[in-house]
Write a protein that holds these residues in place. Structure first.
Motif, short mmCIF file in Angstrom:
data_model
loop_
_atom_site.label_atom_id
_atom_site.label_comp_id
_atom_site.label_asym_id
_atom_site.label_seq_id
_atom_site.Cartn_x
_atom_site.Cartn_y
_atom_site.Cartn_z
N ILE A 9 -45.32 25.01 16.16
CA ILE A 9 -44.62 24.44 15.13
C ILE A 9 -43.65 25.37 14.60
N ILE A 10 -44.14 26.74 14.42
CA ILE A 10 -43.10 27.63 14.08
C ILE A 10 -41.68 27.78 15.08
N LEU A 11 -42.17 27.80 16.38
CA LEU A 11 -41.03 27.78 17.07
C LEU A 11 -40.03 26.56 17.25
N VAL A 12 -40.53 25.38 17.19
CA VAL A 12 -39.79 24.04 16.92
C VAL A 12 -39.00 23.84 15.69
N PHE A 13 -39.75 24.14 14.48
CA PHE A 13 -39.05 24.13 13.14
C PHE A 13 -38.26 25.26 12.46
N GLY A 14 -38.88 26.53 13.14
CA GLY A 14 -38.33 27.65 12.39
C GLY A 14 -37.38 28.60 13.28
N LEU A 15 -37.55 28.53 14.65
CA LEU A 15 -36.79 29.53 15.44
C LEU A 15 -35.73 28.96 16.32
N PHE A 16 -36.31 27.72 16.96
CA PHE A 16 -35.41 27.00 17.79
C PHE A 16 -34.08 26.49 17.02
N PRO A 17 -34.18 26.05 15.88
CA PRO A 17 -33.11 25.61 14.87
C PRO A 17 -31.96 26.58 14.83
N VAL A 18 -32.19 27.84 14.95
CA VAL A 18 -31.28 28.95 14.69
C VAL A 18 -30.26 28.82 15.74
N PHE A 49 -29.90 26.13 17.99
CA PHE A 49 -29.44 24.84 17.78
C PHE A 49 -28.29 24.58 16.78
N SER A 50 -28.43 25.25 15.59
CA SER A 50 -27.66 25.17 14.55
C SER A 50 -26.06 26.05 15.14
N PHE A 96 -47.73 28.54 16.85
CA PHE A 96 -46.56 29.03 17.60
C PHE A 96 -45.75 27.64 17.92
#
Lengths: 379, 281
Positions: A24-33, A35-36, A22
């Protein structure tokens, strides 16, 4: 401390099991959206600059009117599709009117965006569309054709299946490195040798930014610069020869893969259905049209969705096949945005572009799902 | 066999053979040209793999030595192996644990959490690229091994695939183990993993190839050659103008061969998984 109840202990174990994945996926897969989205509101070049609100988006669209025009156009077209489906004649006529209004709003806004906004973005959007249209339908047709031949039991079936999927399995960077040479502009390249054997001229292939139609029929674009006609005539000229080479590479990669998945779908159609149809006197073409295609529609739908979304994600092969000389003639949105970020270091603007890409991908997924609900036959 | 059946059989084999020929031709071209001398790629040419001119006069194995040593492909190869191995160990651990929890355990928020993780599958890499780069930079991971391994040590697709399989494992087995005093971790290690060889190898192949093929992300986060993987090394070799055709093809062959070997070993299972899941990264 009170001992934990069994249910609580189980929940605690579960959370500790889920936690690493959770995080890893949160930090690199979901949060970036999220943040972007934030980055896209800044004048961010390597270091975070000043907050500029929607200026990046304004630069992309050229003006607020263009952005609204495009949104309205898409909305009207969606409304037209909704109104035209299975309703009385009056609705259909209204739908047609909506489609005309939406289409012309979209045509006007895109042309004016090409003149006042980011023309390079629109060019890469055009590349993405040609890329989708050139790859997905052909891959579906050829894949289905091969799959029909893979049906049933026969000697060597597994060997053929394995060979067909090899182009999909090998690293794209490496296979693209081969095609980059096969379609080289040198007279001794593989593609030129084949053309020479048929009496044709030496072509520049991956280095040819000229459009297919202009090469074939000497077509040229028309209209005053910045006009509606000038923009849409770039569409009418078709994809560049360089892009056609990229499309052919994709056929090579995916036809066998599509065939394998189609063959799997064919295998799950019960033979009794064909038996019954044969007794009723159905020929092979009728069976294909009335049984095979409808029963395969979930597979076709899955592959279409995957293929179209895939053109928005493709990167590795395109990075290798592209030649800077063509001025981005083979860069779809994914590659274009990468260069805005990586070479121009315009983080904020590239983030804004990627948000538009995300909206496009989600919109397409949603539209295809809506379409799928209506036309895909699930048993 | 009737005449119509015979014609049908011959047509089937002819078309399938043509398909196989097209699928393999670029790889045969790769093999032939990786062993030519540079002048041979201009003078000794033919589009027909059955003609002797398609092949080198005598195979130049020195091309491979030149790429392996001169162009650092040996080092890149090692980097790719290390990156792939670490990523694989990480992703298998996190995915097996999480998939077991989602398949077999009860806890509040389970469905919501699972859907949230699946959402990440919809997000294109282009969208996560810039923020992820900033995150990695903030962590001080630029040019470090962690940058190309840690972000891939969990994957929603692997997790999803494993959960689907774990759900079908009989609950009785786990209940019995629990009565015998086995912890959930014990159940995962002693029961679930040994019973899941097929899906685990599918997930392993998928994650290993996607690590081996990764290009965009390592291009961005690895600017020095310290951990440069094979994919980046090859892309640089190809987009530069220095290397001649045989060296490029030798470099591409080095990237392809390991994947091809793994594929040949597990060919049956991999084609089966691709056919049924459509495996796509």
């Amino acid at each position: 401390m009170k001992p934990l109840r069994a249910a609580q202990r189980e929940a605690l174990t579960a959370y500790s099991f889920v936690l690493p994945a959770f995080v890893i996926i949160l930090v690199f897969g979901l949060f970036p959206v999220g943040f972007s989205l934030v980055i896209s509101l800044f004048n961010w070049r390597i270091k975070s600059g000043t907050f500029i609100g929607l200026d990046n988006y304004l630069e992309l669209f050229g003006s607020l009117e263009n952005a609204f025009g495009i949104l309205a156009g898409v909305g009207l077209l969606a409304g037209a599709a909704w109104a035209g489906k299975g309703k009385p004649l009056a609705w259909k006529i209204a739908g047609l009117a909506l489609a005309l209004a939406g289409g012309s709003a979209l045509a006007e806004s895109l042309a004016s965006m090409a003149a006042a906004g980011d023309a390079d973005f629109l060019r890469s959007l055009q590349v993405t569309v040609w890329f989708s249209l050139g790859t997905v339908p052909i891959q579906l047709a050829l894949g289905l054709g091969l799959a029909l031949l893979l049906r049933g039991k026969f000697r060597g079936r597994q060997a053929f299946r394995a060979v067909f999927v090899v182009p999909f399995v090998v690293p794209a960077v490496a296979s693209a490195a081969v095609f980059e040479r096969l379609f080289s502009l040198r007279p001794e390249s593989f593609a030129n040798q084949v053309v020479h054997a048929w009496g044709g001229p030496t072509l520049a292939w991956l280095r040819e930014p000229k459009s297919l139609f202009s090469l074939l029929w000497n077509a040229t674009s028309g209209g005053a610069p910045g006009s509606l006609e000038a923009y849409w005539s770039t569409w009418a000229l078709g994809p560049s020869l360089a892009l056609v080479c990229v499309v052919i590479y994709n056929w090579w990669v995916y036809v066998g893969y599509y065939a394998l998945i189609f063959a799997n779908g064919l295998g799950s159609i019960p033979p009794q259905v064909y038996e019954a149809a044969r007794l009723d006197g159905a020929g092979p073409l009728t069976m294909l049209r009335r049984i095979t295609l409808p029963l395969l529609s979930p597979v076709t739908y899955f592959l279409t969705l995957l293929g179209v979304i895939g053109t928005f994600k493709a990167f590795n092969s395109l990075y290798v096949l592209r030649d800077p000389v063509t001025g981005g003639a083979t860069d779809p949105l994914s590659v274009f945005i990468f260069f805005v970020f990586f070479h121009q270091s315009r983080f904020g603007y590239a983030a804004a572009l990627s948000m538009v890409l995300l909206a496009l991908v989600l919109g397409l997924t949603w539209a295809q799902r809506k379409f799928g609900e209506r036309h895909v036959f699930y048993d | 066999m009737t005449k119509a059946d015979r014609t049908k059989r011959i047509t089937r084999y002819a078309v399938l053979a043509l398909g196989a020929f097209v699928a393999l031709l670029p790889l045969v071209y790769l093999a032939a040209n990786s062993l030519k001398t540079a002048p041979e790629t201009v003078t000794r040419i033919s589009p027909n793999p059955f003609a002797p001119e398609f092949w080198p006069e005598s195979p130049q194995w020195s091309n491979f030595v030149s790429v392996w040593e001169g162009d650092q492909f040996g080092a890149y190869f090692l980097h790719s192996l290390i990156i792939g191995g670490l990523t694989l160990a990480g992703v298998l651990t996190t995915s097996v644990l999480a998939a077991y929890a989602f398949a077999k355990l009860r806890f509040p928020g389970k469905e919501g959490l699972f859907s949230l993780l699946l959402v990440s599958l919809m997000v294109p890499e282009t969208v996560t690229l810039i923020p992820d780069f900033l995150v990695v930079k903030a962590l001080g991971w630029v040019d470090q091994l962690a940058a190309v391994t840690v972000p891939f040590m969990a994957g929603a697709f692997s997790l999803f695939l494993l959960r689907q399989f774990f759900r079908q494992l009989p609950q009785d087995l786990m209940d019995m183990a629990q009565i015998d005093g086995c912890s959930h971790l014990g159940i995962v290690v002693r029961i679930v993993v040994p019973l899941s060889a097929a899906p685990l190898s599918t997930v392993a192949f998928l994650d290993l190839t996607s690590s081996w093929n990764a290009l965009q992300w390592p291009l961005v986060v690895l600017q020095s050659p310290d951990w440069r993987p094979l994919s980046v090394g090859l892309a640089r070799l190809v987009s530069g103008s220095g290397a001649d055709l045989p060296l490029r093809m030798a470099g591409a062959a080095i990237a392809i061969v390991p994947i091809l070997v793994v594929f040949l070993i597990a060919q049956k299972q991999i084609t089966e998984s691709i056919a049924s899941y459509g495996l796509k990264t």
